[in-house]
Design a protein around this motif. Structure first.
Motif, PDB file in Angstrom:
ATOM      1  N   ALA A  31      44.344  63.883  28.650  1.00 41.04           N
ATOM      2  CA  ALA A  31      43.925  63.982  27.256  1.00 41.04           C
ATOM      3  C   ALA A  31      44.379  62.752  26.479  1.00 41.04           C
ATOM      4  O   ALA A  31      43.635  62.207  25.661  1.00 41.04           O
ATOM      5  CB  ALA A  31      44.482  65.259  26.629  1.00 41.04           C
ATOM      6  N   THR A  32      45.602  62.293  26.754  1.00 36.52           N
ATOM      7  CA  THR A  32      46.136  61.118  26.071  1.00 36.52           C
ATOM      8  C   THR A  32      45.267  59.890  26.330  1.00 36.52           C
ATOM      9  O   THR A  32      44.896  59.165  25.396  1.00 36.52           O
ATOM     10  CB  THR A  32      47.582  60.849  26.527  1.00 36.52           C
ATOM     11  N   VAL A  33      44.928  59.652  27.571  1.00 35.78           N
ATOM     12  CA  VAL A  33      44.082  58.502  27.922  1.00 35.78           C
ATOM     13  C   VAL A  33      42.715  58.639  27.261  1.00 35.78           C
ATOM     14  O   VAL A  33      42.159  57.667  26.741  1.00 35.78           O
ATOM     15  CB  VAL A  33      43.963  58.357  29.456  1.00 35.78           C
ATOM     16  N   SER A  34      42.164  59.838  27.259  1.00 37.77           N
ATOM     17  CA  SER A  34      40.853  60.063  26.642  1.00 37.77           C
ATOM     18  C   SER A  34      40.869  59.741  25.151  1.00 37.77           C
ATOM     19  O   SER A  34      39.939  59.133  24.626  1.00 37.77           O
ATOM     20  CB  SER A  34      40.414  61.509  26.858  1.00 37.77           C
ATOM     21  N   VAL A  35      41.934  60.146  24.459  1.00 34.52           N
ATOM     22  CA  VAL A  35      42.058  59.862  23.025  1.00 34.52           C
ATOM     23  C   VAL A  35      42.163  58.363  22.793  1.00 34.52           C
ATOM     24  O   VAL A  35      41.456  57.805  21.944  1.00 34.52           O
ATOM     25  CB  VAL A  35      43.275  60.599  22.420  1.00 34.52           C
ATOM     26  N   ILE A  36      43.032  57.705  23.535  1.00 32.93           N
ATOM     27  CA  ILE A  36      43.213  56.255  23.362  1.00 32.93           C
ATOM     28  C   ILE A  36      41.909  55.513  23.620  1.00 32.93           C
ATOM     29  O   ILE A  36      41.535  54.614  22.856  1.00 32.93           O
ATOM     30  CB  ILE A  36      44.337  55.735  24.285  1.00 32.93           C
ATOM     31  N   ARG A  37      41.202  55.875  24.667  1.00 30.32           N
ATOM     32  CA  ARG A  37      39.922  55.210  24.968  1.00 30.32           C
ATOM     33  C   ARG A  37      38.905  55.428  23.853  1.00 30.32           C
ATOM     34  O   ARG A  37      38.198  54.497  23.467  1.00 30.32           O
ATOM     35  CB  ARG A  37      39.360  55.724  26.291  1.00 30.32           C
ATOM     36  N   ALA A  38      38.824  56.645  23.333  1.00 29.05           N
ATOM     37  CA  ALA A  38      37.853  56.945  22.272  1.00 29.05           C
ATOM     38  C   ALA A  38      38.149  56.143  21.014  1.00 29.05           C
ATOM     39  O   ALA A  38      37.255  55.520  20.435  1.00 29.05           O
ATOM     40  CB  ALA A  38      37.859  58.447  21.970  1.00 29.05           C
ATOM     41  N   VAL A  39      39.397  56.138  20.589  1.00 28.84           N
ATOM     42  CA  VAL A  39      39.760  55.412  19.365  1.00 28.84           C
ATOM     43  C   VAL A  39      39.586  53.914  19.564  1.00 28.84           C
ATOM     44  O   VAL A  39      39.066  53.219  18.686  1.00 28.84           O
ATOM     45  CB  VAL A  39      41.192  55.761  18.912  1.00 28.84           C
ATOM     46  N   GLU A  43      37.190  51.607  17.268  1.00 25.18           N
ATOM     47  CA  GLU A  43      37.828  50.507  16.531  1.00 25.18           C
ATOM     48  C   GLU A  43      37.450  49.141  17.106  1.00 25.18           C
ATOM     49  O   GLU A  43      37.769  48.120  16.520  1.00 25.18           O
ATOM     50  CB  GLU A  43      39.344  50.671  16.550  1.00 25.18           C
ATOM     51  N   ASP A  44      36.803  49.128  18.272  1.00 27.33           N
ATOM     52  CA  ASP A  44      36.410  47.897  18.962  1.00 27.33           C
ATOM     53  C   ASP A  44      37.624  47.003  19.230  1.00 27.33           C
ATOM     54  O   ASP A  44      37.624  45.804  18.914  1.00 27.33           O
ATOM     55  CB  ASP A  44      35.343  47.148  18.166  1.00 27.33           C
ATOM     56  N   VAL A  45      38.667  47.632  19.786  1.00 23.86           N
ATOM     57  CA  VAL A  45      39.885  46.924  20.164  1.00 23.86           C
ATOM     58  C   VAL A  45      40.284  47.376  21.567  1.00 23.86           C
ATOM     59  O   VAL A  45      39.743  48.349  22.095  1.00 23.86           O
ATOM     60  CB  VAL A  45      41.055  47.206  19.186  1.00 23.86           C
ATOM     61  N   THR A  46      41.233  46.691  22.157  1.00 17.60           N
ATOM     62  CA  THR A  46      41.765  47.147  23.429  1.00 17.60           C
ATOM     63  C   THR A  46      42.776  48.259  23.155  1.00 17.60           C
ATOM     64  O   THR A  46      43.383  48.301  22.075  1.00 17.60           O
ATOM     65  CB  THR A  46      42.448  46.008  24.212  1.00 17.60           C
ATOM     66  N   PRO A  47      42.977  49.161  24.101  1.00 13.94           N
ATOM     67  CA  PRO A  47      43.945  50.239  23.888  1.00 13.94           C
ATOM     68  C   PRO A  47      45.338  49.740  23.495  1.00 13.94           C
ATOM     69  O   PRO A  47      46.013  50.366  22.682  1.00 13.94           O
ATOM     70  CB  PRO A  47      43.969  50.967  25.237  1.00 13.94           C
TER      71      PRO A  47
END
Length: 100
Positions: A31-39, A43-47
């Motif tokens: 879930a953590t990885v999924s949230v970071i990837r979505a945001v 935001e058009d930035v790297t995680p």
């Protein structure tokens, strides 16, 4: 597309203008990885450019809600929290970002 439809990944155009992004969670991603990837995608930035998620929610607790062995009795789990100016909602299958 209506607000109940989910794309594999990407922006959702729907009647509920507060939802700006909805993505299916990858089966092997936490879930953590999924949230970071979505945001990061929105935001058009790297995680690595995002603020530390652990400053707003305990990543282990977030992952624990949705881990395979921990899900018994939680099939309808939904968790929402604020991160990077979005209300992030995580379910078993989907990450949704809404504007506050």
């Amino acid at each position: 597309m209506n607000s109940s439809q989910v794309t594999p990944s990407g922006t959702v155009a729907n009647a509920d203008s507060s939802i700006i992004y909805r993505s299916r969670r990858e089966p092997d991603a936490s879930a953590t990885v999924s949230v970071i990837r979505a945001v990061a995608e929105v935001e058009d930035v790297t995680p690595g450019d995002l603020p530390v998620l652990g400053d707003v929610i305990d990543p282990e607790a977030l992952d624990g809600v949705f881990e395979g062995g921990q899900r018994v009795g939680r099939s309808n789990a939904r968790l929402s929290f604020d991160y990077c100016g979005y209300t992030v909602t995580v379910t078993e299958d989907v990450v949704t970002l809404s504007v506050r």
